[in-house]
Design a protein around this motif. Structure first.
Motif, PDB file in Angstrom:
ATOM      1  N   ALA A 137       1.183  -0.916   0.058  1.00  0.00           N
ATOM      2  CA  ALA A 137      -0.035  -0.134  -0.200  1.00  0.00           C
ATOM      3  C   ALA A 137       1.317   1.056   0.296  1.00  0.00           C
ATOM      4  CB  ALA A 137      -1.300  -0.201   1.005  1.00  0.00           C
TER       5      ALA A 137
ATOM      6  N   LEU B 151       2.285   1.635  -3.889  1.00  0.00           N
ATOM      7  CA  LEU B 151       1.195   2.965  -4.293  1.00  0.00           C
ATOM      8  C   LEU B 151       1.204   3.650  -4.661  1.00  0.00           C
ATOM      9  CD1 LEU B 151      -1.245  -1.257  -4.034  1.00  0.00           C
ATOM     10  CD2 LEU B 151       0.386  -0.291  -6.520  1.00  0.00           C
ATOM     11  N   SER B 152       0.782   3.849  -3.257  1.00  0.00           N
ATOM     12  CA  SER B 152       0.406   5.570  -2.577  1.00  0.00           C
ATOM     13  C   SER B 152       1.380   6.064  -3.031  1.00  0.00           C
ATOM     14  CB  SER B 152       0.643   5.283  -1.156  1.00  0.00           C
ATOM     15  OG  SER B 152      -0.266   6.699  -0.958  1.00  0.00           O
TER      16      SER B 152
ATOM     17  N   VAL C  82      -1.862   5.658  -6.059  1.00  0.00           N
ATOM     18  CA  VAL C  82      -3.364   5.136  -6.008  1.00  0.00           C
ATOM     19  C   VAL C  82      -4.200   5.854  -5.232  1.00  0.00           C
ATOM     20  CG1 VAL C  82      -4.155   3.160  -5.876  1.00  0.00           C
ATOM     21  CG2 VAL C  82      -1.890   3.407  -7.051  1.00  0.00           C
TER      22      VAL C  82
ATOM     23  N   SER D  22      -5.217   3.014  -2.478  1.00  0.00           N
ATOM     24  CA  SER D  22      -3.726   1.887  -2.441  1.00  0.00           C
ATOM     25  C   SER D  22      -4.147   0.702  -0.940  1.00  0.00           C
ATOM     26  CB  SER D  22      -3.034   3.044  -1.869  1.00  0.00           C
ATOM     27  OG  SER D  22      -3.398   3.091   0.018  1.00  0.00           O
TER      28      SER D  22
ATOM     29  N   ALA E 216      -4.167  -2.655  -2.570  1.00  0.00           N
ATOM     30  CA  ALA E 216      -3.155  -3.769  -2.271  1.00  0.00           C
ATOM     31  C   ALA E 216      -3.407  -4.614  -1.269  1.00  0.00           C
ATOM     32  CB  ALA E 216      -2.053  -2.753  -1.125  1.00  0.00           C
TER      33      ALA E 216
ATOM     34  N   ASP F  92      -5.509   1.062 -12.114  1.00  0.00           N
ATOM     35  CA  ASP F  92      -5.049   1.531 -10.742  1.00  0.00           C
ATOM     36  C   ASP F  92      -3.776   2.746 -10.583  1.00  0.00           C
ATOM     37  OD1 ASP F  92      -7.721   1.139  -8.585  1.00  0.00           O
ATOM     38  OD2 ASP F  92      -6.777  -0.227  -9.983  1.00  0.00           O
ATOM     39  N   LEU F  93      -2.894   2.612 -11.363  1.00  0.00           N
ATOM     40  CA  LEU F  93      -1.729   3.674 -11.285  1.00  0.00           C
ATOM     41  C   LEU F  93      -1.475   5.036 -12.470  1.00  0.00           C
ATOM     42  CD1 LEU F  93       1.351   1.280 -11.357  1.00  0.00           C
ATOM     43  CD2 LEU F  93       0.554   2.331  -9.510  1.00  0.00           C
TER      44      LEU F  93
END
Length: 199
Positions: A136, A139-140, A144, A147, A151, A191-192
Motif C-alpha cells: 500500500a 502504491l500510495s 493510487v 492503495s 494492496a 489504478d496506477l
C-alpha cells in the motif's frame, strides 16, 4: 569463555532461517523443534538461549520471512519505479517454485490463521497486514488513491496463486503463474496514475 555478540547474532539468524523455511513450507503444527535445529545444524541448548518456545520462534521467523517480501531492497538500485513494482510481484510469485530459497510466509499457513494458539493466529495476521501495508505504501507513492484496498486485493491474489501453483505440475505451473502475473499486473496498472509506459 562466553560467546561474542556477533556469534550469538549469527546463531540466532541460522535458527530463524531454518525456522522460516520450515514454517513457511509446512505450517506451525507440522514442524518440530527437532526439525528446526537439525536444519540449522545446532543443538536444543542453542535454541533456548534465544527463544522461550515454539510460538515465540514462530513469531520471529515469520516476521523475518516477511521482511524479505515487499519493500525489501532490490540488488538493482537503478531500477525504475515500474520495474521495481514488477520485480516485487515476480519475486513473490517465484516462491511458488519447488525448493525456493525463500518460501512465502503466508501461502501454506492458512490453517495457522485459525490456529488454537492465539499467538500463532496473531502472528499470521501481523504478517498479512505487514505485506499489505508495504505494498500500500508503494502504491500510495505512485498516486493510487485506494492503495490499501488494492494492496489487500493484490496480496490475496499473490498468496492464492502461490498456494495453488505448488500443487500444479510442470509445465502447467509456469503457464498458471504467468497468467496470474499478467492478471495481477493488469489490475495494478488500471489504478496506477502517471505511467508513461505499460508495466
Amino acid at each position: 569463555m562466553p560467546y561474542s555478540p556477533k556469534h550469538k547474532e549469527q546463531t540466532r539468524l541460522r535458527i530463524l532461517q531454518a525456522a522460516a523455511t520450515l514454517f513457511c513450507s509446512n505450517g506451525f503444527d507440522r514442524v518440530t523443534l527437532n526439525q528446526i535445529m537439525k536444519q540449522a545444524n545446532m543443538t536444543h541448548g542453542a535454541f533456548y538461549a534465544h527463544f522461550s518456545g515454539k510460538s515465540s520462534l514462530y513469531e520471529a521467523a515469520l516476521k523475518f520471512a516477511t521482511s524479505k517480501g515487499f519493500g525489501a531492497r532490490s540488488k538493482k538500485q537503478t531500477e525504475t519505479k515500474d520495474t521495481h513494482l514488477k520485480a516485487l510481484i515476480s519475486r513473490y510469485l517465484s516462491w511458488s517454485r519447488p525448493n525456493s530459497e525463500a518460501p512465502s510466509p503466508l501461502e501454506f499457513l492458512v490453517t495457522d490463521a485459525a490456529h488454537q494458539d492465539e499467538k500463532v493466529r496473531q502472528t499470521y495476521q501481523e504478517c498479512f497486514d505487514n505485506l499489505v501495508d508495504r505494498l500500500a505504501s508503494i502504491l500510495s507513492r505512485r498516486g493510487v488513491q485506494e492503495s490499501k484496498s488494492l494492496a489487500e486485493e493484490t496480496v490475496i491474489a499473490l498468496v492464492g496463486t502461490v498456494s495453488i501453483a505448488r500443487s500444479i505440475t510442470e509445465p502447467l505451473r509456469e503457464e498458471f503463474i504467468n497468467r496470474a502475473k499478467l492478471r495481477i499486473l493488469k489490475r495494478l496498472d488500471q489504478d496506477l496514475v502517471g505511467l508513461n509506459a505499460p508495466m
